[in-house]
Design a protein around this motif. Structure first.
Motif, PDB file in Angstrom:
ATOM      1  N   LYS A  32       0.823  -1.215   0.000  1.00 46.55           N
ATOM      2  CA  LYS A  32       0.000   0.000   0.000  1.00 46.55           C
ATOM      3  C   LYS A  32       0.857   1.265   0.000  1.00 46.55           C
ATOM      4  O   LYS A  32       0.339   2.371  -0.063  1.00 46.55           O
ATOM      5  CB  LYS A  32      -0.930   0.021   1.217  1.00 46.55           C
ATOM      6  CG  LYS A  32      -2.129  -0.900   1.074  1.00 46.55           C
ATOM      7  CD  LYS A  32      -3.064  -0.467  -0.046  1.00 46.55           C
ATOM      8  CE  LYS A  32      -3.759   0.826   0.267  1.00 46.55           C
ATOM      9  NZ  LYS A  32      -4.711   1.229  -0.800  1.00 46.55           N
ATOM     10  N   GLY A  33       2.182   1.099   0.075  1.00 48.31           N
ATOM     11  CA  GLY A  33       3.062   2.253  -0.038  1.00 48.31           C
ATOM     12  C   GLY A  33       3.577   2.807   1.270  1.00 48.31           C
ATOM     13  O   GLY A  33       4.144   3.910   1.278  1.00 48.31           O
ATOM     14  N   TYR A  34       3.428   2.083   2.384  1.00 49.62           N
ATOM     15  CA  TYR A  34       3.930   2.575   3.667  1.00 49.62           C
ATOM     16  C   TYR A  34       5.439   2.301   3.756  1.00 49.62           C
ATOM     17  O   TYR A  34       5.880   1.145   3.790  1.00 49.62           O
ATOM     18  CB  TYR A  34       3.183   1.923   4.830  1.00 49.62           C
ATOM     19  CG  TYR A  34       1.787   2.486   4.992  1.00 49.62           C
ATOM     20  CD1 TYR A  34       1.545   3.540   5.868  1.00 49.62           C
ATOM     21  CD2 TYR A  34       0.719   1.994   4.249  1.00 49.62           C
ATOM     22  CE1 TYR A  34       0.274   4.081   6.002  1.00 49.62           C
ATOM     23  CE2 TYR A  34      -0.558   2.528   4.379  1.00 49.62           C
ATOM     24  CZ  TYR A  34      -0.774   3.562   5.259  1.00 49.62           C
ATOM     25  OH  TYR A  34      -2.037   4.104   5.386  1.00 49.62           O
ATOM     26  N   ALA A  35       6.215   3.387   3.803  1.00 49.57           N
ATOM     27  CA  ALA A  35       7.668   3.281   3.689  1.00 49.57           C
ATOM     28  C   ALA A  35       8.289   2.469   4.823  1.00 49.57           C
ATOM     29  O   ALA A  35       9.213   1.677   4.590  1.00 49.57           O
ATOM     30  CB  ALA A  35       8.293   4.675   3.645  1.00 49.57           C
ATOM     31  N   GLU A  36       7.817   2.664   6.055  1.00 47.74           N
ATOM     32  CA  GLU A  36       8.405   1.918   7.181  1.00 47.74           C
ATOM     33  C   GLU A  36       8.212   0.419   6.997  1.00 47.74           C
ATOM     34  O   GLU A  36       9.094  -0.377   7.336  1.00 47.74           O
ATOM     35  CB  GLU A  36       7.760   2.374   8.486  1.00 47.74           C
ATOM     36  CG  GLU A  36       8.180   3.767   8.929  1.00 47.74           C
ATOM     37  CD  GLU A  36       7.490   4.168  10.216  1.00 47.74           C
ATOM     38  OE1 GLU A  36       6.241   4.220  10.223  1.00 47.74           O
ATOM     39  OE2 GLU A  36       8.184   4.398  11.209  1.00 47.74           O
ATOM     40  N   ALA A  37       7.036   0.032   6.483  1.00 46.14           N
ATOM     41  CA  ALA A  37       6.781  -1.387   6.227  1.00 46.14           C
ATOM     42  C   ALA A  37       7.682  -1.894   5.107  1.00 46.14           C
ATOM     43  O   ALA A  37       8.190  -3.025   5.159  1.00 46.14           O
ATOM     44  CB  ALA A  37       5.309  -1.599   5.871  1.00 46.14           C
ATOM     45  N   GLN A  38       7.906  -1.069   4.090  1.00 49.73           N
ATOM     46  CA  GLN A  38       8.767  -1.470   2.976  1.00 49.73           C
ATOM     47  C   GLN A  38      10.197  -1.710   3.453  1.00 49.73           C
ATOM     48  O   GLN A  38      10.854  -2.658   3.012  1.00 49.73           O
ATOM     49  CB  GLN A  38       8.724  -0.390   1.899  1.00 49.73           C
ATOM     50  CG  GLN A  38       7.370  -0.284   1.201  1.00 49.73           C
ATOM     51  CD  GLN A  38       7.236   0.959   0.345  1.00 49.73           C
ATOM     52  OE1 GLN A  38       7.983   1.923   0.509  1.00 49.73           O
ATOM     53  NE2 GLN A  38       6.273   0.971  -0.559  1.00 49.73           N
TER      54      GLN A  38
END
Length: 740
Positions: free
Chosen positions: A334-340
């Motif tokens: 979904k584009g969440y940087a911390e998760a990436q």
């Protein structure tokens, strides 16, 4: 009715059934076939039978059909008249005019009690197709078809009585005709009746009847009926509350694309209501609903994904990688940087998933492109080590340096190790400044040192698209006067007598470099210098926050505001404007309702009297607020900057962030800087006096976007114009700001 829709209706009418539109609702098909149309037997004409004409019509040969059917129509055969009228309705207006008028043929058939002709004629008058729109005529012919038991006409007639179109508004008649259509199995009529009984719309509320009609329509895949039936089972209206049955009908409606049902089903999977808890299915249905613009689903997704990221990161730290992957994988996509970033780390290390450097590189890149500091740092390390990408030391180093700019402490440590003998002195929005340590102190007490400055230019929409410039300079600092000069720029050396010693605005790269080099000088002689890295002035704005200059507080971990009574309160930055050097602070607790200074609602003009309250040099002049006054010299700042006011109000270090107030007690600006006298003297030979600047107060407004208004009272309780009165009234609303 549109002609193409009517053409489709013709074919389905003759073959089996047809769908037309009325009031935006689907109505069930016109039941009819060749046998029904050919209700009046006809003898062959010139060896052409009626069946030949009808067969040509079914096969789509309208030219042959018209030629074959016209003789029978002229002899009064209703099947031929109806079919001929239907064909002519699909043709252009010129053809309709030249073929004795489709409406005339339909009227002749309708008067012979041909139900299909009656229904189509009513539809033509309702839509204004082939004839002028006439609701009364539409109602007349639909009533004829309805009396002949045609359920679509019964539903349309009920709708006209409901709305008062072509007939007098009469809910009793509407319900009568809706019920007749519903009893013949028309789903739309069943739904309308169910809704009327459910909400008591012009009928006595009857939840049992509502449930009955909803179910009949729902079993025919009527999506709104399925949803409403699911709602009745959820509430227990007209039936026993049954979440499993409710979930069943929500699922049917959701699978048919109905956004409210998709949202409710997502809630069921979230809460485990009627179905087992299932985050994947919850997200699936909320995503489906949100894609159709369902606001509640969109809001829930905005809440749930950050929670998933937080829970996923905690699971990652606890080495529960299976659960971490489940949560972070969805958020990463979904584009969440911390998760990436965390997903990339799992692939890089092989935690729960197979070790895969290319996947790790991909996820680090996705985070880095958003400006995520850790993503930039780890992507840089991938380049340095040639993992998942061809080794590129320069690219890797620049990414890590940019990560330091974005706030990664580990990245800053890596850069310091590369620049051996240098320490990070300043980190700005697009700059890193390193100075050599230890510096060399000359016999005159001035300090000599090298500095390295890295400046980044980047695109806010793609943080991987950046350029880096490096500047190496050899510098001299006069700590006593707060001045700095440059002896050498890269390979160009400047003669000592030509070195220009300059002051710099507070918060600038030059100012921070001077502070870093001089931080150990006379440490014990000034009571504030031991702990204070920066100080300035702040004041309460009408929205309940404390305004100050960004350079006073930016980059500091501990911010304290001190009121006129000497009471200290912890504050945090809630909004900032780098371009205009503005920041808003929030006192977390203890201050209660604040007295706010009113903002001016008109532009400030040259010559206007103004004053400021502030805390200049608190380490020398003390912590009591000081008041200085002057005039507005110009409504524009340095080099005609329209954002600024040039003022003659005396300003010292510590006045930064203070309010600039007019004679009415209104704040017109925020004191921000003074013109460097030595720089002007070196360029012009003239020593400027009291040339200072304030940013106009209107530039505070954008900082309030998204902030909740806090309770305040007006510090100016009564109209005051005397400077002494205003100073007394405002002292309690102006704070000493200390940033460490």
């Amino acid at each position: 009715m549109k002609k193409m829709a009517l053409l489709l209706m013709i074919f389905v009418t003759i073959m089996s059934a047809c769908t037309v539109k009325h009031d935006g609702k689907n109505i069930n098909s016109i039941t009819g076939n060749i046998t029904e149309l050919n209700s009046v037997k006809a003898s062959p004409v010139d060896d052409i039978s009626l069946d030949d004409g009808l067969k040509a019509f079914v096969e789509g040969d309208f030219t042959k059909a018209k030629r074959s059917l016209k003789p029978f129509a002229e002899k009064g055969n209703p099947a031929a008249q109806t079919t001929l009228g239907l064909i002519l309705l699909t043709e252009d207006e010129a053809a309709i005019t030249s073929n004795n008028n489709a409406i005339e043929w339909l009227t002749l058939a309708a008067k012979q009690n041909e139900v299909i002709a009656q229904f189509v004629l009513g539809t033509s008058y309702f839509e204004g197709e082939g004839v002028s729109q006439n609701y009364a005529e539409a109602a007349k012919w639909w009533k004829e078809a309805a009396r002949n038991g045609y359920r679509d006409a019964q539903y349309n007639l009920g709708t006209m009585y409901k709305k008062g179109q072509g007939v007098k508004k009469d809910w009793g008649q509407a319900v009568y005709w809706f019920r007749l259509a519903a009893d013949q199995g028309l789903a739309e009529a069943q739904f309308v009746l169910g809704k009327a009984y459910d909400f008591g719309q012009n009928v006595e509320k009857n939840l049992l009847e509502a449930e009955k009609y909803y179910r009949k329509a729902a079993e025919q895949e009527h999506v709104e009926a399925q949803f409403n039936l699911g709602t009745m089972y959820e509430r227990g209206d007209g039936t026993v509350q049954n979440f499993e049955e409710s979930a069943k009908w929500y699922l049917k409606a959701a699978e048919n694309g109905y956004a409210p049902a998709q949202y409710n089903l997502g809630v069921y999977y979230y809460e485990g209501k009627g179905v087992p808890k299932n985050h994947e299915k919850m997200l699936h249905w909320w995503e489906m609903a949100a894609s159709q613009g369902h606001s509640d689903a969109q809001e829930w997704l905005d809440v749930i994904y950050p929670k998933m990221v937080e829970e996923g990161i905690n699971a990652f730290k606890e080495e529960n990688f299976k659960w971490a992957y489940s949560l972070l994988g969805k958020a990463a996509h979904k584009g969440y940087a911390e998760a990436q970033v965390k997903l990339g780390q799992m692939y890089a290390r092989g935690d729960y998933v197979a070790q895969d450097d290319k996947n790790a590189f991909e996820w680090f890149s996705r985070a880095a492109i958003q400006g995520n500091a850790q993503g930039l740092e780890l992507l840089g390390m991938m380049y340095l080590n040639g993992r998942g990408v061809e080794e590129d030391f320069e690219r890797g180093f620049n990414l890590i340096a940019f990560a330091a700019v974005q706030g990664s402490p580990k990245a800053a440590e890596v850069i310091e190790k590369k620049f051996r003998g240098f320490r990070l002195a300043m980190k700005g929005p697009n700059t890193l400044l390193f100075v050599s340590e230890p510096s060399i102190t000359g016999s005159d007490g001035k300090k000599w040192f090298w500095s390295k400055q890295l400046k980044f230019g980047f695109d806010n929409h793609n943080f991987l698209d950046f350029a880096v410039e490096t500047f190496d300079t050899y510098n001299i600092v006069d700590c006593d006067r707060g001045l700095c000069g440059i002896k050498q720029i890269r390979d160009v050396s400047i003669p000592y007598r030509e070195i220009e010693m300059m002051s710099f605005p507070p918060g600038s790269a030059g100012s921070q470099m001077i502070n870093h080099v001089c931080k150990n000088k006379d440490q014990q002689s000034k009571p504030f210098s031991k702990n204070i890295a920066s100080s300035g002035t702040g004041w309460v704005i009408p929205s309940g926050y404390i305004a100050t200059n960004l350079h006073v507080v930016d980059g500091h971990e501990n911010i304290t505001v001190i009121n006129s009574n000497g009471e200290k309160f912890h504050a945090i930055i809630v909004s900032k404007d780098v371009v205009n050097d503005l920041a808003l602070l929030k006192v977390e607790n203890g201050l209660g309702v604040l007295a706010a200074l009113p903002l001016a609602n008109r532009p400030c003009v040259s010559g206007e009297e103004v004053f400021t309250i502030g805390y200049p040099h608190p380490e020398i002049m003390g912590t009591e607020a000081k008041i200085t006054s002057g005039i507005v010299n110009s409504s524009r700042g340095l080099q005609d900057d329209p954002r600024m006011l040039q003022i003659s109000v005396p300003v010292q270090a510590g006045n930064s962030g203070g309010p600039l107030v007019n004679s009415k007690g209104e704040v017109v600006g925020v004191v921000t800087s003074k013109l460097g006298a030595m720089r002007v003297f070196s360029e012009t030979g003239d020593m400027p006096q009291n040339v200072n600047y304030a940013i106009k107060a209107k530039y505070l407004s954008p900082l309030l976007d998204g902030l909740k208004k806090r309770p305040t009272v007006n510090a100016l309780a009564a109209q005051k114009t005397k400077l002494s009165d205003l100073a007394i009234a405002y002292r309690g609303s102006v704070f000493l700001v200390v940033a460490e």
